[in-house]
Design a protein around this motif. Structure first.
Motif, mmCIF file in Angstrom:
data_model
loop_
_atom_site.group_PDB
_atom_site.id
_atom_site.type_symbol
_atom_site.label_atom_id
_atom_site.label_comp_id
_atom_site.label_asym_id
_atom_site.label_seq_id
_atom_site.Cartn_x
_atom_site.Cartn_y
_atom_site.Cartn_z
ATOM 1 N N VAL A 82 -22.797 -22.635 -19.980
ATOM 2 C CA VAL A 82 -22.717 -23.361 -21.180
ATOM 3 C C VAL A 82 -23.345 -22.295 -22.236
ATOM 4 C CG1 VAL A 82 -23.745 -25.127 -22.292
ATOM 5 C CG2 VAL A 82 -22.549 -25.639 -20.293
ATOM 6 N N ASP A 83 -24.677 -21.536 -21.729
ATOM 7 C CA ASP A 83 -25.314 -20.968 -22.509
ATOM 8 C C ASP A 83 -24.420 -19.680 -23.004
ATOM 9 O OD1 ASP A 83 -27.370 -19.406 -23.839
ATOM 10 O OD2 ASP A 83 -27.904 -18.367 -22.099
ATOM 11 N N THR A 122 -22.121 -21.124 -25.578
ATOM 12 C CA THR A 122 -22.390 -21.269 -27.042
ATOM 13 C C THR A 122 -22.690 -20.213 -27.818
ATOM 14 O OG1 THR A 122 -24.828 -21.519 -26.076
ATOM 15 C CG2 THR A 122 -23.667 -23.539 -26.380
ATOM 16 N N ARG A 123 -22.979 -18.993 -27.029
ATOM 17 C CA ARG A 123 -23.244 -17.713 -27.663
ATOM 18 C C ARG A 123 -21.773 -17.267 -28.316
ATOM 19 N NH1 ARG A 123 -27.361 -14.035 -23.901
ATOM 20 N NH2 ARG A 123 -28.815 -15.579 -23.412
ATOM 21 N N THR A 135 -19.359 -19.002 -28.976
ATOM 22 C CA THR A 135 -18.245 -19.821 -29.817
ATOM 23 C C THR A 135 -19.362 -20.226 -31.008
ATOM 24 O OG1 THR A 135 -18.849 -21.784 -28.751
ATOM 25 C CG2 THR A 135 -16.921 -20.723 -28.106
ATOM 26 N N ARG A 136 -20.795 -20.427 -30.875
ATOM 27 C CA ARG A 136 -21.772 -20.987 -31.929
ATOM 28 C C ARG A 136 -21.516 -22.352 -32.109
ATOM 29 N NH1 ARG A 136 -19.333 -16.776 -34.721
ATOM 30 N NH2 ARG A 136 -18.125 -17.952 -36.237
ATOM 31 N N ILE A 137 -21.008 -23.003 -31.001
ATOM 32 C CA ILE A 137 -20.864 -24.698 -30.798
ATOM 33 C C ILE A 137 -22.277 -24.891 -30.297
ATOM 34 C CG2 ILE A 137 -18.468 -24.649 -30.893
ATOM 35 C CD1 ILE A 137 -18.750 -25.284 -27.829
ATOM 36 N N SER A 138 -22.544 -26.183 -30.380
ATOM 37 C CA SER A 138 -23.882 -26.629 -29.766
ATOM 38 C C SER A 138 -23.503 -26.902 -28.174
ATOM 39 C CB SER A 138 -24.355 -28.230 -30.317
ATOM 40 O OG SER A 138 -23.095 -28.991 -29.821
ATOM 41 N N ALA A 139 -24.784 -26.783 -27.494
ATOM 42 C CA ALA A 139 -24.840 -27.162 -26.206
ATOM 43 C C ALA A 139 -23.973 -28.445 -25.519
ATOM 44 C CB ALA A 139 -26.073 -27.154 -25.537
ATOM 45 N N ARG A 140 -24.248 -29.457 -26.550
ATOM 46 C CA ARG A 140 -23.804 -30.739 -26.224
ATOM 47 C C ARG A 140 -22.143 -30.654 -26.214
ATOM 48 N NH1 ARG A 140 -24.624 -36.186 -29.903
ATOM 49 N NH2 ARG A 140 -23.292 -37.360 -28.759
ATOM 50 N N GLU A 141 -21.772 -29.979 -27.212
ATOM 51 C CA GLU A 141 -20.179 -29.870 -27.374
ATOM 52 C C GLU A 141 -19.711 -29.178 -26.207
ATOM 53 O OE1 GLU A 141 -16.405 -30.297 -28.519
ATOM 54 O OE2 GLU A 141 -17.971 -31.505 -29.047
ATOM 55 N N ALA A 142 -20.447 -27.991 -25.939
ATOM 56 C CA ALA A 142 -19.844 -27.060 -24.704
ATOM 57 C C ALA A 142 -19.949 -27.883 -23.604
ATOM 58 C CB ALA A 142 -20.978 -25.983 -24.558
#
Length: 337
Positions: free
Chosen positions: A106-107, A110-111, A113-120
């Motif tokens: 998930v980390d 997020t790096r 795609t720049r989406i939130s961890a929640r969305e990931a």
């Protein structure tokens, strides 16, 4: 020398001339094809002036953009699940996350795609249920194949897919696989408007319900499949549409009751159809009916729609009245006596 044989010299037509084949370009890679598709979509979308579109084009653009978005969303889910699978901690130093200095899949997502961890996390959870699974050297089908097929084809949105999977996954361990499959296929058909063996002849057949109503349908299936596990929600499991009347007040009888998600979907479909400008005034007011009877109003004329001062609730009431009046005149409707 006379009589000496003449040495043979190849003519232009017979002399072999080495030829060089023109260099062929390598076909674009998968990543390059995706980048080309991205750039093409960006170019087209940049040229759209949404506020300048006529009504028909505006609705067509909305549907087309949504179709495109569903395909992209399905790829997002599959790609996120793939990256998460390559980043499992059990892989140790071979973990994709470890190789790229990330603490987890998930980390890493997020790096990138720049989406939130929640969305990931949301994408990974859904992807784990709707993408093929690797077991040793074999590939197993997804846990929810009907959802996977409809999602990949762009017929099913991520939000509706998530509602279906979340509800069924809660009871999957306690339900027979065949029963779970019937529920899954029925819910997918409800969400896409498909007519399948499971939905043929049922209320709402052929209606494509929005994601919010699919959530309600999925909750009902959840309670139906596992009634013991949903004892506190027994009223939800037994939900049935009901309609009644209150006492006359200010010249009106108030309606009381409630409808199931399927019934609401059917009503919404009827209201949306008859509220269309093309159908007005399909079920006119008494004044409109009198004008039409006298020839002063042409049914369906735009002027009638423009002069209609009824609010949304009043229009829906007239639609129901018109449908019921048509039903009373139908020869197949039972009669008293």
């Amino acid at each position: 020398m006379a009589g000496a044989p003449t040495p043979h010299r190849p003519t232009a037509s017979t002399q072999a001339v080495p030829s060089e084949a023109p260099p062929t370009e390598a076909p674009p890679t998968l990543v390059e094809q995706l980048q080309q598709a991205r750039d093409l979509a960006a170019t087209v979308l940049d040229s759209v002036a949404f506020s300048l579109l006529d009504e028909a084009d505006a609705m067509a653009v909305l549907r087309t953009v949504e179709d495109l978005g569903r395909r992209v969303d399905a790829a997002r889910v599959a790609s996120a699940a793939d990256i998460a699978g390559r980043s499992r901690r059990i892989l140790g130093h071979e973990s994709l996350a470890f190789k790229n200095g990330a603490s987890s899949g998930v980390d890493l997502i997020t790096r990138l795609t720049r989406i939130s961890a929640r969305e990931a996390n949301r994408r990974v959870r859904l992807g784990d249920n709707v993408t093929p699974r690797l077991a040793g050297t074999s590939m197993l089908p997804p846990y929810y194949p009907a959802v996977a097929d409809a999602l990949t084809a762009g017929d099913l949105g991520v939000d509706a897919a998530e509602n279906i999977v979340t509800a069924l996954d809660t009871v999957a361990a306690r339900v027979a696989p065949d029963d779970l499959g019937v529920a899954e296929r029925t819910l997918v058909a409800n969400a896409t408007g498909a007519v399948t063996e499971e939905t043929a002849g049922l209320p709402g057949e052929g209606f494509a319900f929005p994601a919010d109503l699919v959530r309600g349908l999925a909750t009902q299936w959840q309670a139906h499949l596992d009634p013991d596990g949903t004892a506190p929600n027994e009223p939800v499991a037994e939900a049935r549409s009901t309609v009644g009347f209150g006492l006359l007040r200010d010249g009106l009888y108030p309606l009381r009751g409630g409808v199931t998600p399927e019934f609401r979907g059917i009503l919404n479909g009827l209201f949306d159809t008859y509220l269309s400008a093309h159908a007005a005034p399909a079920f006119p007011t008494e004044e409109e009916q009198a004008l039409m009877d006298s020839g002063q109003m042409i049914p369906g004329a735009e002027a009638a729609a423009l002069s209609d001062d009824r609010n949304g609730g009043e229009k829906r009431a007239d639609i129901l009245r018109g449908i019921l009046e048509a039903a009373t005149r139908d020869p197949g409707t039972p009669s008293m006596g």
